[in-house]
Motif scaffolding. Structure first.
Motif, short mmCIF file in Angstrom:
data_model
loop_
_atom_site.label_atom_id
_atom_site.label_comp_id
_atom_site.label_asym_id
_atom_site.label_seq_id
_atom_site.Cartn_x
_atom_site.Cartn_y
_atom_site.Cartn_z
N LEU A 25 29.52 -7.06 54.16
CA LEU A 25 30.93 -7.16 53.80
C LEU A 25 31.77 -7.30 55.06
O LEU A 25 31.26 -7.15 56.17
CB LEU A 25 31.38 -5.92 53.01
N HIS A 26 33.05 -7.57 54.87
CA HIS A 26 33.98 -7.64 55.99
C HIS A 26 34.89 -6.43 55.99
O HIS A 26 35.34 -5.97 54.95
CB HIS A 26 34.83 -8.91 55.91
N ASP A 29 37.27 -1.88 60.53
CA ASP A 29 36.66 -0.80 61.31
C ASP A 29 35.70 0.00 60.42
O ASP A 29 35.53 -0.32 59.23
CB ASP A 29 37.73 0.10 61.94
N THR A 31 35.79 3.05 59.12
CA THR A 31 36.35 3.72 57.94
C THR A 31 36.51 2.76 56.78
O THR A 31 36.10 3.02 55.65
CB THR A 31 37.73 4.32 58.29
N MET A 32 37.09 1.61 57.08
CA MET A 32 37.30 0.62 56.03
C MET A 32 35.97 0.07 55.53
O MET A 32 35.79 -0.18 54.34
CB MET A 32 38.19 -0.52 56.54
N GLN A 35 34.53 2.55 53.06
CA GLN A 35 35.27 2.51 51.79
C GLN A 35 34.96 1.22 51.02
O GLN A 35 34.74 1.25 49.80
CB GLN A 35 36.78 2.61 52.05
N ASN A 36 34.94 0.11 51.75
CA ASN A 36 34.61 -1.15 51.08
C ASN A 36 33.20 -1.14 50.52
O ASN A 36 32.95 -1.65 49.43
CB ASN A 36 34.78 -2.33 52.04
N ARG A 38 31.59 1.41 49.47
CA ARG A 38 31.64 2.22 48.24
C ARG A 38 32.14 1.36 47.08
O ARG A 38 31.59 1.39 45.98
CB ARG A 38 32.56 3.42 48.49
N ASP A 39 33.18 0.58 47.33
CA ASP A 39 33.79 -0.17 46.24
C ASP A 39 33.01 -1.42 45.85
O ASP A 39 33.03 -1.84 44.71
CB ASP A 39 35.24 -0.54 46.60
#
Lengths: 93, 252
Positions: A25-26, A29, A31-32, A35-36, A38-39
């Motif tokens: 994924l893109h 950083d 943290t993102m 989270q990405n 996870r989603d």
């Protein structure tokens, strides 16, 4: 997101199992990226744990080295467990 | 109003907030700024619509008029919707979507945590389930507040506009009325006014991290909970209800 980087995502689907590569994924950083991940990859109860790794941090073997790296395994059947007789009653091997 | 009528209204307000914000967010699906963000915001939308199902099913049960959650969602007119005005604000640009989301998420989590202690077992159970998901929502929208506020000149400027736009709609989140008072008195509902200070403190922390100024209070809007909505709400409702209204008996 102009500053986004490519991240590789690894999901451990249950306790006792290994993290397995599921895709990329893109994100801008870490943290993102988490989270990405996870989603994008754990929306249907796929995961118990997540790893994200910058794609640029992965050191990969080169296709042209495949011969020297992997050909040495050819012709050595004694390295395979094929000749091993599984004792009766052993279910999980 | 009877006890169950108050309870039905209380559950319906929680359901309407979740439903309307879920519907607003869902219209980003396929139009998000990146594939990852598109999926993430759609996940939040689906979480909220999941909460709406639970709250509205309970509201329908409490009112005892033979309606179910779908009937409440798809056959009521705008005047019968009890959501706060904040959640029906148009998506605007991504700054406006994020600011609306963050202001709501921060409030939502405080409310749900308080409702976990509700004397009504069903309300406590729904709140507990929803609070887990909303913990993630507020973390996500809070992160975006900081990224966009402390981002480029362009994103910072857009966030300032978005905050000024949304701020007048935040007071309604904490306004108590007769239903709230009755629910608090019975140990079922939570004291919204008491959540205002912790909400402001939390919002201020995030705004500071985001290098954004805390807004000043001016004229504040309200009326959503009494069924008086903004113009754009009728378009949201028309889109959300059109299929259910054109083929009322259809199942899928």
């Amino acid at each position: 997101m102009s500053a986004s980087q490519l991240w590789e995502v690894f999901v451990r689907s249950g306790s006792g199992l290994a993290h397995k590569h599921v895709g990329s994924l893109h994100a801008a950083d870490a943290t993102m990226a988490l989270q990405n991940a996870r989603d994008v990859y754990t929306r249907r109860h796929e995961g118990a744990s997540l790893w994200v790794v910058r794609a640029t941090d992965i050191v990969a073997s080169q296709p042209e080295d495949a011969g020297s790296l992997f050909a040495a395994a050819d012709g050595k059947p004694y390295r395979d467990p094929t000749h091993y007789v599984v004792p009766d009653g052993v279910k999980h091997l | 109003m009877s006890d169950t009528t108050d309870l039905a209204t209380y559950a319906m307000r929680l359901g309407d907030n979740a439903l309307v914000l879920g519907q607003r967010l869902a219209t980003w699906t396929g139009h998000g700024p990146s594939l990852e963000e598109d999926l993430a915001s759609t996940n939040v939308a689906l979480d909220l619509i999941g909460h709406a199902r639970l709250w509205l099913a309970y509201a329908a049960q409490c009112e005892g008029r033979g309606r179910d959650a779908d009937a409440l969602a798809f056959t009521r007119d705008a005047r019968a919707f009890t959501n706060v005005l904040l959640v029906e604000r148009p998506n605007g640009d991504y700054a406006q979507t994020i600011v609306r989301q963050f202001f709501f998420d921060a409030w939502h989590l405080l409310v749900l945590r308080a409702l976990c202690a509700s004397r009504d077992a069903r309300i406590a159970a729904i709140a507990e389930k929803a609070a887990l998901e909303v913990t993630y929502h507020v973390k996500r929208s809070g992160d975006w507040m900081i990224r966009l506020g402390d981002g480029t000149d362009e994103s910072h400027a857009r966030m300032r506009v978005a905050i000024d736009d949304a701020w007048p709609y935040t007071a309604e989140l904490f306004a108590m009325d007769a239903v709230d008072d009755a629910m608090v008195a019975r140990g079922i509902g939570c004291d919204l006014a008491a959540l205002h200070a912790p909400w402001r403190t939390y919002v201020e922390t995030v705004l500071t991290d985001a290098t954004l100024a805390f807004p000043t209070d001016g004229v504040m809007h309200g009326g959503g909970r009494a069924g008086v909505h903004t113009e754009s709400f009728s378009y949201l409702l028309a889109e959300m209800q059109s299929v259910a209204r054109s083929v009322p008996a259809e199942r899928w």
